[in-house]
Design a protein around this motif. Structure first.
Motif, mmCIF file in Angstrom:
data_model
loop_
_atom_site.group_PDB
_atom_site.id
_atom_site.type_symbol
_atom_site.label_atom_id
_atom_site.label_comp_id
_atom_site.label_asym_id
_atom_site.label_seq_id
_atom_site.Cartn_x
_atom_site.Cartn_y
_atom_site.Cartn_z
ATOM 1 N N SER A 23 23.446 14.863 -7.983
ATOM 2 C CA SER A 23 22.857 14.332 -6.750
ATOM 3 C C SER A 23 23.506 15.009 -5.556
ATOM 4 C CB SER A 23 23.073 12.824 -6.688
ATOM 5 O OG SER A 23 24.455 12.568 -6.638
ATOM 6 N N LYS A 24 22.887 14.791 -4.412
ATOM 7 C CA LYS A 24 23.438 15.475 -3.242
ATOM 8 C C LYS A 24 24.657 14.761 -2.679
ATOM 9 C CE LYS A 24 19.694 13.652 -0.492
ATOM 10 N NZ LYS A 24 18.480 14.083 0.161
ATOM 11 N N LYS A 25 24.838 13.532 -3.122
ATOM 12 C CA LYS A 25 25.970 12.789 -2.560
ATOM 13 C C LYS A 25 27.264 13.218 -3.226
ATOM 14 C CE LYS A 25 23.231 8.718 -1.771
ATOM 15 N NZ LYS A 25 22.428 8.529 -2.963
ATOM 16 N N GLY A 28 9.938 20.104 0.847
ATOM 17 C CA GLY A 28 9.055 19.311 1.682
ATOM 18 C C GLY A 28 9.737 18.311 2.582
ATOM 19 N N ALA A 29 8.903 17.395 3.031
ATOM 20 C CA ALA A 29 9.237 16.500 4.139
ATOM 21 C C ALA A 29 10.527 15.728 3.919
ATOM 22 C CB ALA A 29 8.088 15.524 4.332
ATOM 23 N N ASN A 30 11.291 15.650 4.984
ATOM 24 C CA ASN A 30 12.421 14.727 4.964
ATOM 25 C C ASN A 30 11.863 13.334 4.715
ATOM 26 O OD1 ASN A 30 13.813 16.749 7.421
ATOM 27 N ND2 ASN A 30 14.943 16.178 5.573
ATOM 28 N N SER A 31 12.573 12.592 3.898
ATOM 29 C CA SER A 31 12.138 11.239 3.498
ATOM 30 C C SER A 31 10.778 11.250 2.799
ATOM 31 C CB SER A 31 12.063 10.283 4.703
ATOM 32 O OG SER A 31 13.338 10.102 5.225
ATOM 33 N N GLY A 32 10.397 12.401 2.274
ATOM 34 C CA GLY A 32 9.090 12.493 1.615
ATOM 35 C C GLY A 32 9.108 11.932 0.205
ATOM 36 N N GLY A 33 10.277 11.791 -0.371
ATOM 37 C CA GLY A 33 10.349 11.233 -1.736
ATOM 38 C C GLY A 33 10.827 12.230 -2.767
ATOM 39 N N LYS A 34 11.520 13.288 -2.342
ATOM 40 C CA LYS A 34 11.971 14.310 -3.297
ATOM 41 C C LYS A 34 13.071 13.746 -4.216
ATOM 42 C CE LYS A 34 13.113 17.128 0.048
ATOM 43 N NZ LYS A 34 12.707 16.243 1.170
ATOM 44 N N THR A 35 14.073 13.153 -3.590
ATOM 45 C CA THR A 35 15.164 12.584 -4.395
ATOM 46 C C THR A 35 14.616 11.516 -5.335
ATOM 47 O OG1 THR A 35 16.774 13.011 -2.667
ATOM 48 C CG2 THR A 35 17.329 11.276 -4.234
ATOM 49 N N THR A 36 13.699 10.720 -4.800
ATOM 50 C CA THR A 36 13.125 9.641 -5.620
ATOM 51 C C THR A 36 12.393 10.226 -6.825
ATOM 52 O OG1 THR A 36 12.882 8.365 -3.600
ATOM 53 C CG2 THR A 36 11.623 7.609 -5.500
ATOM 54 N N LEU A 37 11.631 11.292 -6.615
ATOM 55 C CA LEU A 37 10.903 11.904 -7.732
ATOM 56 C C LEU A 37 11.878 12.505 -8.748
ATOM 57 C CD1 LEU A 37 8.446 12.827 -9.268
ATOM 58 C CD2 LEU A 37 8.224 14.763 -7.693
ATOM 59 N N ASP A 39 1.755 12.322 1.194
ATOM 60 C CA ASP A 39 1.305 12.198 -0.179
ATOM 61 C C ASP A 39 2.524 12.458 -1.047
ATOM 62 O OD1 ASP A 39 0.196 12.273 -2.610
ATOM 63 O OD2 ASP A 39 -1.198 13.922 -2.225
ATOM 64 N N ARG A 40 2.960 11.431 -1.741
ATOM 65 C CA ARG A 40 4.231 11.537 -2.489
ATOM 66 C C ARG A 40 4.109 12.469 -3.698
ATOM 67 N NH1 ARG A 40 8.062 8.894 0.760
ATOM 68 N NH2 ARG A 40 7.209 6.926 1.485
ATOM 69 N N THR A 41 2.892 12.766 -4.135
ATOM 70 C CA THR A 41 2.749 13.703 -5.244
ATOM 71 C C THR A 41 2.856 15.127 -4.704
ATOM 72 O OG1 THR A 41 1.399 12.255 -6.599
ATOM 73 C CG2 THR A 41 1.128 14.610 -6.968
ATOM 74 N N THR A 56 15.284 21.356 -2.783
ATOM 75 C CA THR A 56 15.986 22.219 -1.830
ATOM 76 C C THR A 56 15.222 22.350 -0.521
ATOM 77 O OG1 THR A 56 16.893 24.435 -1.507
ATOM 78 C CG2 THR A 56 14.903 24.291 -2.823
ATOM 79 N N HIS A 57 15.982 22.604 0.525
ATOM 80 C CA HIS A 57 15.366 22.964 1.807
ATOM 81 C C HIS A 57 15.461 24.469 2.016
ATOM 82 C CE1 HIS A 57 14.582 18.923 3.195
ATOM 83 N NE2 HIS A 57 15.796 18.567 2.779
ATOM 84 N N MET A 58 15.894 25.217 0.984
ATOM 85 C CA MET A 58 16.071 26.677 1.148
ATOM 86 C C MET A 58 15.124 27.447 0.242
ATOM 87 S SD MET A 58 20.144 26.897 0.778
ATOM 88 C CE MET A 58 19.916 26.873 -0.976
ATOM 89 N N GLU A 83 0.816 -1.215 0.000
ATOM 90 C CA GLU A 83 0.000 0.000 0.000
ATOM 91 C C GLU A 83 0.842 1.253 0.000
ATOM 92 O OE1 GLU A 83 -2.592 -0.138 3.318
ATOM 93 O OE2 GLU A 83 -3.726 -1.846 2.502
ATOM 94 N N ASP A 84 2.032 1.157 0.615
ATOM 95 C CA ASP A 84 2.819 2.383 0.751
ATOM 96 C C ASP A 84 3.555 2.773 -0.541
ATOM 97 O OD1 ASP A 84 4.199 0.059 1.069
ATOM 98 O OD2 ASP A 84 5.755 0.949 2.333
ATOM 99 N N ILE A 85 3.454 1.963 -1.576
ATOM 100 C CA ILE A 85 4.056 2.355 -2.859
ATOM 101 C C ILE A 85 3.070 3.262 -3.602
ATOM 102 C CG2 ILE A 85 4.962 1.532 -5.075
ATOM 103 C CD1 ILE A 85 6.649 0.695 -2.642
ATOM 104 N N GLN A 86 3.479 4.492 -3.791
ATOM 105 C CA GLN A 86 2.555 5.447 -4.423
ATOM 106 C C GLN A 86 3.095 5.929 -5.756
ATOM 107 O OE1 GLN A 86 1.841 8.797 -1.811
ATOM 108 N NE2 GLN A 86 1.521 7.468 -0.060
ATOM 109 N N ARG A 87 2.242 5.872 -6.760
ATOM 110 C CA ARG A 87 2.589 6.481 -8.044
ATOM 111 C C ARG A 87 2.355 7.984 -7.947
ATOM 112 N NH1 ARG A 87 3.279 3.400 -12.790
ATOM 113 N NH2 ARG A 87 3.676 1.242 -12.183
#
Ligand SMILES: Nc1ncnc2c1ncn2[C@@H]1O[C@H](COP(=O)(O)OP(=O)(O)OP(=O)(O)O)[C@@H](O)[C@H]1O
Length: 648
Positions: A512-514, A469-478, A608-610, A577-579, A449-453
């Motif tokens: 990437s940020k790394k 937005g949220a830390n671990s919210g899915g920004k890098t993934t998007l 909401d990952r979107t 960004t967080h800024m 269920e937690d996999i969101q398109r």
């Protein structure tokens, strides 16, 4: 047109094509592979590994060289290391579906293109493969195609117990030219005066005649072959060994073709070879048949003779070593029966007995028969071999072609399986980025269920946006999902989303940020980063938390200037960004936000990952802290508790 044809029709271009990689490297490659001819065969068979074997040639370089030699269009689409990595990760995912080295190498050669028609052709090809694969028994086909490769060439097996006999040194040379001396010694009639004695030393002689000097009788252990016969009729093993050695391969290809409803020339091969192999088994052990026949006949004679009444003059005949008619008759009856039985078993009609009691086997006659039968059997076997070899020779080229087709099919099969498993769909090539129901390839196969398109868009008027937005919210993934979709579309692949519109561009940059912050990192970053906005090419620029590159204030100034320049161009950009708040002071830009609403009862982020458009979402690091706090123990839990108090 399919991608298959695209490569098939290519004629390997002149070496000039790789001169682009430098004269020195070109020379090094030619030296290592042993010349142009070998290099062409490497290219024809897409043997990337033979290039990577060369010192100093990396996988990436080998692919570049191979694509150049194939005349495949080269693009400069992937402009940053992370973009290249994301591309290579896509390739790796497709490679999971390949079964053969050939299709593996062809997948590795799938590079991004910039020609819209070619891209659409490829997408159509992959979609057709996807549909095809969906109707096939995938696991069975995988099993059949696993490690298929071109047929192996067989090393000749030298047999010194047999020999080829010719009539002249010229004929000898001719057969040597055909390579037949790798199978048997070749002698010729005029080589020595004792040649006929020498021939006795061989089990079997293949007499390749042109004039017919030797008179060959039934009792000679010779097989007669005309000199005008093709090589495989003189030494049929050349072709029989090849098919025997590759039998499993041909059987698998045949099976594959049956599943694909394709006809095949391979159908008869297993039967022909097994007939040949079982022919040898027909050899009967004459000695044991005869010794059993003798025993049986002796027994019968003993019983029959015991019941015979012998009169005086018959005794006299016996004393003269003559059988009286009564006894003769018994011998006649029993031996006739025994001969019949022997013929039934061995197929040979002859009389192996000397009339005595007990019976004696006629050694001389048996030897003669053995020799004659052996010669006959060898001749028959040879005829069968020649017939089989002639048939196999006639289908050899087609058989090899069918193997090639199976290898090519594996390429199609891998792409189709990949598209099928990841449920990929063709993108619409348009003017905007309009992503619907997209998902990162790393998450696409996961269930739960937690996999969101996710949905996301950029267009001409809003060609650059901040993602917050949220830390671990899915920004890098998007951000990576956007890259993947752009790269896959340029590679001519369907994408992991539905009704996805993308615009074809010239270049993609993904940072990437790394990134390590070594000494000089800031300077070298600027050297890579700033030139991006100095050329007219249309780009997709994806930046992940660049703020770490230098102190915050300076980073904001650099990034906002960069954003302004992108806005003025035909390029597209997304900046995680967080800024956002700080950047908004310097530039007018759309801000999108992924918002976390809290934690569920298992302390998972409710999110909401979107991203919401035009919405500055908070980072809410306290939610992540809370989650870790709840999942930790002891002193560490206390520490997290203290930190959390400060967020209240
Ligand atoms: N659409 C999605 N569906 C399910 N899980 C997702 C989705 N997007 C991201 N995730 C998961 O959420 C976690 C965090 O994702 P990601 O690193 O992209 O977040 P982030 O917003 O960049 O975090 P941070 O700001 O802390 O760097 C990862 O484990 C990722 O797999």
């Amino acid at each position: 047109m399919s991608i298959n044809e695209e490569i098939d029709k290519k004629h390997i271009k002149n070496l000039v094509e790789i001169k682009g990689i430098g004269d020195k490297l070109t020379e090094k490659i030619l030296n290592s592979v042993g010349g142009e001819k070998n290099l062409f065969s490497i290219v024809e068979n897409l043997e990337l590994e033979k290039l990577t074997d060369i010192d100093g040639i990396s996988q990436r370089k080998a692919i570049e060289i191979m694509n150049k030699l194939l005349g495949n269009p080269s693009t400069n689409f992937l402009k940053s290391e992370r973009a290249i990595q994301l591309y290579e990760e896509i390739i790796d995912k497709i490679l999971d579906y390949t079964n053969t080295k050939y299709s593996e190498n062809r997948i590795k050669l799938l590079s991004p293109l910039n020609d819209k028609n070619k891209i659409i052709d490829r997408i159509n090809f992959v979609m057709e493969s996807k549909i095809k694969v969906s109707k096939l028994p995938i696991i069975k086909l995988r099993g059949l195609m696993k490690n298929l490769s071109d047929p192996v060439l067989v090393k000749p097996k030298y047999d010194a117990s047999k020999a080829i006999l010719t009539e002249s040194p010229e004929d000898n040379d001719y057969l040597i030219d055909l390579g037949l001396n790798q199978y048997f010694p070749i002698l010729n009639l005029s080589s020595s005066s004792s040649i006929e004695d020498e021939l006795q030393e061989y089990e079997l002689i293949f007499y390749v005649y042109s004039q017919g000097f030797l008179d060959v009788s039934d009792d000679d252990n010779m097989v007669l072959i005309s000199k005008d016969s093709p090589a495989h009729e003189i030494v049929p093993d050349i072709i029989l060994d090849y098919f025997n050695q590759n039998l499993e391969l041909f059987e698998k290809v045949l099976e594959t073709r049956k599943i694909l409803n394709q006809d095949s020339v391979l159908e008869d091969i297993p039967r022909i070879l097994s007939e040949l192999n079982s022919y040898k088994l027909k050899d009967v052990d004459l000695d044991s048949v005869l010794s059993k026949a003798k025993k049986d006949a002796d027994e019968k004679l003993k019983i029959a003779i015991k019941s015979v009444d012998i009169e005086g003059d018959e005794v006299l005949e016996l004393l003269n070593n003559n059988f009286p008619p009564k006894i003769d008759k018994i011998f006649d009856d029993i031996l006739t029966l025994s001969k019949k039985e022997i013929k039934e078993i061995t197929g040979i009609d002859f009389d192996p007995f000397l009339r005595k009691y007990p019976l004696e086997l006629d050694g001389e006659e048996i030897e003669r028969i053995k020799f004659r039968e052996n010669s006959r059997a060898e001749n028959e076997y040879f005829d069968l071999k020649v017939r089989s070899a002639s048939y196999l020779e006639s289908i050899k080229e087609k058989a090899e072609l069918e193997v090639k087709e199976a290898l090519k099919f594996d390429f199609e099969f891998a792409l189709g399986s990949f598209a099928f498993e990841y449920d990929l769909n063709p993108p619409i090539i348009g003017e905007n980025f309009n992503l619907k129901d997209v998902i990162h390839l790393n998450l696409a196969l996961e269930k739960g269920e937690d996999i969101q398109r996710v949905d996301y868009c950029l267009n001409k008027n809003e060609n650059v946006a901040l993602l917050t937005g949220a830390n671990s919210g899915g920004k890098t993934t998007l951000l990576e999902t956007i890259s993947q979709i752009a790269i896959m579309a340029h590679m001519g692949l369907p994408v992991s989303g539905k009704e996805v519109e993308i615009k074809l561009l010239d270049e993609i940059y993904h940072f990437s940020k790394k990134r390590s912050l070594d000494a000089g990192a800031f300077e070298s970053f600027l050297n890579v980063f700033m030139p991006i906005v100095t050329t007219d090419s249309e780009k997709l620029v994806l930046l992940d938390e660049l703020e770490g590159i230098t102190e915050l204030d300076a980073a904001v100034k650099i990034i906002s200037s960069f954003i302004d320049m992108i806005k003025e161009s035909n390029s597209f950009g997304v900046i995680v960004t967080h800024m956002a708040k700080e950047l908004m002071n310097y530039t007018d830009i759309r801000v999108d936000g992924i918002e976390a609403k809290g934690l569920d009862k298992n302390y998972n982020l409710i999110v909401d990952r979107t991203p919401r458009m035009n919405f500055l979402a908070k980072s809410t690091p306290e939610l992540i802290l809370k989650r870790i706090y709840e999942n930790s123990e002891g002193r560490l839990k206390e520490v997290y508790g203290e930190v959390l108090k400060k967020f209240k």
